[in-house]
Design a protein around this motif. Structure first.
Motif, PDB file in Angstrom:
ATOM      1  N   ALA A  73      46.453  45.441  24.238  1.00  0.00           N
ATOM      2  CA  ALA A  73      45.138  45.219  24.846  1.00  0.00           C
ATOM      3  C   ALA A  73      45.134  43.951  25.675  1.00  0.00           C
ATOM      4  O   ALA A  73      44.578  43.905  26.780  1.00  0.00           O
ATOM      5  N   ASP A  74      45.759  42.895  25.128  1.00  0.00           N
ATOM      6  CA  ASP A  74      45.849  41.648  25.870  1.00  0.00           C
ATOM      7  C   ASP A  74      46.660  41.829  27.146  1.00  0.00           C
ATOM      8  O   ASP A  74      46.311  41.296  28.202  1.00  0.00           O
ATOM      9  N   SER A  75      47.725  42.610  27.061  1.00  0.00           N
ATOM     10  CA  SER A  75      48.544  42.871  28.238  1.00  0.00           C
ATOM     11  C   SER A  75      47.755  43.623  29.297  1.00  0.00           C
ATOM     12  O   SER A  75      47.866  43.355  30.489  1.00  0.00           O
ATOM     13  N   GLU A  76      46.916  44.558  28.867  1.00  0.00           N
ATOM     14  CA  GLU A  76      46.149  45.366  29.818  1.00  0.00           C
ATOM     15  C   GLU A  76      45.136  44.523  30.577  1.00  0.00           C
ATOM     16  O   GLU A  76      44.916  44.710  31.771  1.00  0.00           O
ATOM     17  N   THR A  77      44.519  43.569  29.883  1.00  0.00           N
ATOM     18  CA  THR A  77      43.527  42.722  30.561  1.00  0.00           C
ATOM     19  C   THR A  77      44.176  41.784  31.554  1.00  0.00           C
ATOM     20  O   THR A  77      43.521  41.298  32.465  1.00  0.00           O
ATOM     21  N   ARG A  78      45.463  41.527  31.396  1.00  0.00           N
ATOM     22  CA  ARG A  78      46.167  40.628  32.306  1.00  0.00           C
ATOM     23  C   ARG A  78      46.816  41.372  33.461  1.00  0.00           C
ATOM     24  O   ARG A  78      47.451  40.762  34.309  1.00  0.00           O
ATOM     25  N   THR A  79      46.693  42.687  33.470  1.00  0.00           N
ATOM     26  CA  THR A  79      47.317  43.494  34.505  1.00  0.00           C
ATOM     27  C   THR A  79      46.277  43.935  35.516  1.00  0.00           C
ATOM     28  O   THR A  79      45.172  44.296  35.152  1.00  0.00           O
ATOM     29  N   ASN A  80      46.634  43.908  36.806  1.00  0.00           N
ATOM     30  CA  ASN A  80      45.697  44.330  37.863  1.00  0.00           C
ATOM     31  C   ASN A  80      45.665  45.851  37.904  1.00  0.00           C
ATOM     32  O   ASN A  80      46.556  46.495  38.426  1.00  0.00           O
ATOM     33  N   LEU A  81      44.630  46.438  37.333  1.00  0.00           N
ATOM     34  CA  LEU A  81      44.503  47.886  37.279  1.00  0.00           C
ATOM     35  C   LEU A  81      43.452  48.357  38.262  1.00  0.00           C
ATOM     36  O   LEU A  81      42.502  47.656  38.561  1.00  0.00           O
ATOM     37  N   GLN A  82      43.579  49.597  38.745  1.00  0.00           N
ATOM     38  CA  GLN A  82      42.607  50.182  39.652  1.00  0.00           C
ATOM     39  C   GLN A  82      41.842  51.304  38.958  1.00  0.00           C
ATOM     40  O   GLN A  82      41.010  51.944  39.586  1.00  0.00           O
ATOM     41  N   GLY A  83      42.110  51.582  37.754  1.00  0.00           N
ATOM     42  CA  GLY A  83      41.451  52.676  37.059  1.00  0.00           C
ATOM     43  C   GLY A  83      40.065  52.300  36.589  1.00  0.00           C
ATOM     44  O   GLY A  83      39.580  51.199  36.767  1.00  0.00           O
ATOM     45  N   SER A  84      39.423  53.265  35.951  1.00  0.00           N
ATOM     46  CA  SER A  84      38.030  53.089  35.551  1.00  0.00           C
ATOM     47  C   SER A  84      37.864  52.058  34.439  1.00  0.00           C
ATOM     48  O   SER A  84      36.771  51.554  34.232  1.00  0.00           O
ATOM     49  N   GLY A  85      38.939  51.725  33.749  1.00  0.00           N
ATOM     50  CA  GLY A  85      38.802  50.773  32.654  1.00  0.00           C
ATOM     51  C   GLY A  85      38.872  49.326  33.080  1.00  0.00           C
ATOM     52  O   GLY A  85      38.624  48.433  32.274  1.00  0.00           O
ATOM     53  N   ALA A  86      39.224  49.059  34.348  1.00  0.00           N
ATOM     54  CA  ALA A  86      39.383  47.683  34.795  1.00  0.00           C
ATOM     55  C   ALA A  86      38.037  47.049  35.092  1.00  0.00           C
ATOM     56  O   ALA A  86      37.110  47.702  35.542  1.00  0.00           O
ATOM     57  N   THR A  87      37.897  45.776  34.814  1.00  0.00           N
ATOM     58  CA  THR A  87      36.683  45.044  35.116  1.00  0.00           C
ATOM     59  C   THR A  87      36.848  44.149  36.334  1.00  0.00           C
ATOM     60  O   THR A  87      35.874  43.609  36.822  1.00  0.00           O
ATOM     61  N   SER A  88      38.065  43.988  36.840  1.00  0.00           N
ATOM     62  CA  SER A  88      38.314  43.239  38.069  1.00  0.00           C
ATOM     63  C   SER A  88      39.670  43.641  38.603  1.00  0.00           C
ATOM     64  O   SER A  88      40.520  44.131  37.866  1.00  0.00           O
ATOM     65  N   GLY A  89      39.859  43.424  39.894  1.00  0.00           N
ATOM     66  CA  GLY A  89      41.132  43.760  40.500  1.00  0.00           C
ATOM     67  C   GLY A  89      40.999  44.016  41.971  1.00  0.00           C
ATOM     68  O   GLY A  89      40.094  43.497  42.631  1.00  0.00           O
ATOM     69  N   TYR A  90      41.888  44.841  42.495  1.00  0.00           N
ATOM     70  CA  TYR A  90      41.895  45.166  43.917  1.00  0.00           C
ATOM     71  C   TYR A  90      42.039  46.662  44.083  1.00  0.00           C
ATOM     72  O   TYR A  90      42.942  47.285  43.527  1.00  0.00           O
ATOM     73  N   ASN A  91      41.127  47.248  44.863  1.00  0.00           N
ATOM     74  CA  ASN A  91      41.187  48.673  45.194  1.00  0.00           C
ATOM     75  C   ASN A  91      40.499  48.844  46.548  1.00  0.00           C
ATOM     76  O   ASN A  91      39.301  49.038  46.630  1.00  0.00           O
ATOM     77  N   ASN A  92      41.306  48.698  47.626  1.00  0.00           N
ATOM     78  CA  ASN A  92      40.757  48.665  48.988  1.00  0.00           C
ATOM     79  C   ASN A  92      39.755  47.516  49.138  1.00  0.00           C
ATOM     80  O   ASN A  92      38.772  47.624  49.872  1.00  0.00           O
ATOM     81  N   GLY A  93      39.978  46.439  48.447  1.00  0.00           N
ATOM     82  CA  GLY A  93      39.080  45.293  48.412  1.00  0.00           C
ATOM     83  C   GLY A  93      38.981  44.767  46.991  1.00  0.00           C
ATOM     84  O   GLY A  93      39.175  45.513  46.022  1.00  0.00           O
ATOM     85  N   PHE A  94      38.685  43.478  46.838  1.00  0.00           N
ATOM     86  CA  PHE A  94      38.564  42.893  45.514  1.00  0.00           C
ATOM     87  C   PHE A  94      37.231  43.296  44.888  1.00  0.00           C
ATOM     88  O   PHE A  94      36.222  43.442  45.588  1.00  0.00           O
ATOM     89  N   PHE A  95      37.232  43.467  43.581  1.00  0.00           N
ATOM     90  CA  PHE A  95      36.005  43.894  42.907  1.00  0.00           C
ATOM     91  C   PHE A  95      35.887  43.267  41.528  1.00  0.00           C
ATOM     92  O   PHE A  95      36.874  42.875  40.900  1.00  0.00           O
ATOM     93  N   ILE A  96      34.643  43.160  41.074  1.00  0.00           N
ATOM     94  CA  ILE A  96      34.302  42.774  39.711  1.00  0.00           C
ATOM     95  C   ILE A  96      33.312  43.806  39.204  1.00  0.00           C
ATOM     96  O   ILE A  96      32.354  44.156  39.902  1.00  0.00           O
TER      97      ILE A  96
END
Length: 535
Positions: A73-96
């Protein structure tokens, strides 16, 4: 130390050792790690011998599973994901985003750094002169002569001008709030020149500022500041253009940004928008009775004969694009009333199509050989009761893009504080196309033509007269793409007639042109080379 901790340490050690062996290294640190792992193995073996077959009890197994789960779980929060479970990252633009997706903020940026060279023939350079005649009162020999084009004879020497500029820098905040059906956007732009979307040069200007509610079944309602639903070229974002800059036709006829309310509908084949607003280019206006009395309606309908809507968000076509065709039409009515002066209204916007400020003089030409100037001053011409319309079509297929648009403006005008009035009809056309030879290389060309009523002065006679302002421009160039976020555009433009001039005409310097002082001359040229970064 508990057995659970030993297992966790052992797992970590095995992972590190595997990485070291995979790289083929045999450093001192790797040897030390192997020795530590060997010691851990020995201790685990000792514990196992002491506990026999019960060394891995259910309780210890649960502890190990819980520990592994926490690590993952800790590893997942530190990874830049584009799926529905991510709370921040990059997907055609940065998002929170909130975990449930009901609150989301997308950040996008656009930068256009440009070099522009312009050559203007000497005969096209002059100073403004009085030259447009508008009837003034019942006497046909008395008229208001307002400032029109420059002098007929220019300096005689052509002028080259060039410089670098930061043409646009934009930051946009968009997303949804409360739930995905409530969307919003706020866009800020710094522009180096005035255009239909930037009323002030060299300043940070608010552009989009709206909230939209999706009611389902393709129906939505937008409130705030948004682009007037009129010309297709206008509605596409600055970074989605095929060329480095929109056409001069768009500079003249675009409704720009307005404030109001807009009902929108979208289905697989039909898109429609209808708006009640403050009028064309009524950007960042106010409700005050003395400064805004405009009534304006605008509507646009699009029919998609084939393809997908998303491929028409930009003017370019990807090599992977399926064949697509969209046909559109729009109409807008406005009375363009700004500040009330003695029962008349100054124009809400300043342009050749929509009205603006003029220098004028009242002339009595009962005796043509001896005209008499009755008075002079600075006043305004306001467009009243105007109806504009446009039709357009866009085709795309496998890297090929073709589009054409025709636009017309029909209306009446009056001079504030005087009985002078008249009507006008102006037209414009844009035809452009491009082809991607590869995913990174694209060629394009554009032809544009305008016939603006009363847009120039006729030099004949002692005071001149009314003339059509005809613009005829060719542009062609290349785009070089570096992925989807970076584009380098180089283009060459030449005017086949004058770039018309008047004191209130919309500035076209943002498109790389200067206004000409002679309605019969052509051959003004420009070169624009621009680097665009967008995400």
């Amino acid at each position: 130390m508990t057995l659970t901790k030993y297992v966790a340490i052992l797992a970590s050690g095995l992972s590190l050792a595997g990485a070291a062996f995979a790289q083929g290294t045999d450093t001192a640190s790797a040897i030390a790690e192997r020795d530590a792992i060997a010691q851990l193995k020995a201790e685990v073996a000792n514990l196992k011998s002491q506990n026999g077959d019960k060394w891995l009890t259910e309780e210890r197994a649960a502890e190990i599973k819980s520990l592994v789960k926490d690590v993952l779980a800790d590893s997942e929060t530190r990874t830049n994901l584009q799926g529905s479970g991510a709370t921040s990252g990059y997907n055609n633009g940065f998002f929170i985003s909130s975990a449930d997706g009901n609150f989301k903020l997308n950040l996008s940026l656009l930068t256009q750094a440009r070099f522009t060279w312009n050559y203007q023939p000497g005969d096209n350079i002059g100073t403004p002169s009085l030259g447009r005649n508008i009837p003034f009162g019942p006497n046909p020999n008395v008229y208001a002569q307002v400032e029109g084009t420059g002098t007929v004879s220019g300096t005689g020497d052509g002028v080259s001008t060039w410089a670098f500029e930061n043409r646009r820098t934009q930051m946009a905040f968009a997303g949804n709030i409360v739930d995905p059906s409530w969307t919003y956007m706020t866009r800020l732009n710094y522009g180096s020149a005035i255009d239909p979307y930037t009323p002030e040069a060299g300043a940070l200007v608010l552009q989009d500022a709206w909230v939209n509610k999706d009611f389902g079944n393709g129906v939505g309602l937008k409130v705030g500041q948004f682009k007037s639903p009129f010309m297709a070229e206008s509605l596409r974002n600055d970074g989605a253009q095929l060329t480095a800059e929109r056409s001069v036709v768009d500079y003249y006829f675009s409704g720009g940004y307005t404030q109001g309310i807009m009902l929108n509908y979208s289905s697989d084949q039909i898109r429609a928008m209808g708006s009640y607003n403050n009028g064309p280019r009524a950007q960042n206006g106010t409700w005050s009775t003395n400064s805004n009395n405009s009534i304006s309606l605008a509507g646009r309908v699009e029919f998609k004969a084939m393809g997908s809507w998303s491929q028409f968000d930009t003017e370019s076509s990807l090599k992977s694009d399926e064949s697509g065709l969209v046909i559109g039409a729009a109409i807008q009515y406005y009375n363009n009333r700004g500040t009330s002066v003695d029962g008349r209204y100054n124009p809400a916007v300043n342009s050749e199509i929509y009205g603006g400020s003029y220098n004028y003089q009242i002339v009595d030409e009962t005796d043509p050989a001896n005209p008499v100037v009755l008075g002079s001053g600075t006043n305004t011409i306001s467009t009243t009761g105007a109806v504009d319309w446009t039709v357009d079509a866009t085709f795309k297929s496998g890297g090929l893009n073709l589009s054409a648009a025709f636009v017309g403006a029909n209306g009446n005008y009056e001079i504030t504080g005087s009985p002078a009035a008249g009507d006008y009809t102006s037209y414009g056309m844009v035809v452009q196309g491009g082809y991607r030879f590869t995913d990174s290389l694209e060629a394009f060309g554009r032809w544009e033509w305008m016939n603006v009523a009363n847009g120039a002065a006729d030099p004949s006679g002692p005071y001149g007269g009314t003339a059509e302002d005809v613009n005829n421009i060719l542009t062609f160039g290349m785009n070089v793409y570096a992925g989807t976020n970076m584009k380098w555009t180089t283009q060459f433009g030449i005017s086949l007639s004058d770039i018309g001039n008047s004191s209130i005409e919309t500035s076209v310097t943002g498109a790389g042109w200067n206004q000409d002082a002679n309605t019969s001359n052509s051959d003004q040229m420009n070169v624009i080379s621009q680097l665009q970064i967008m995400f």
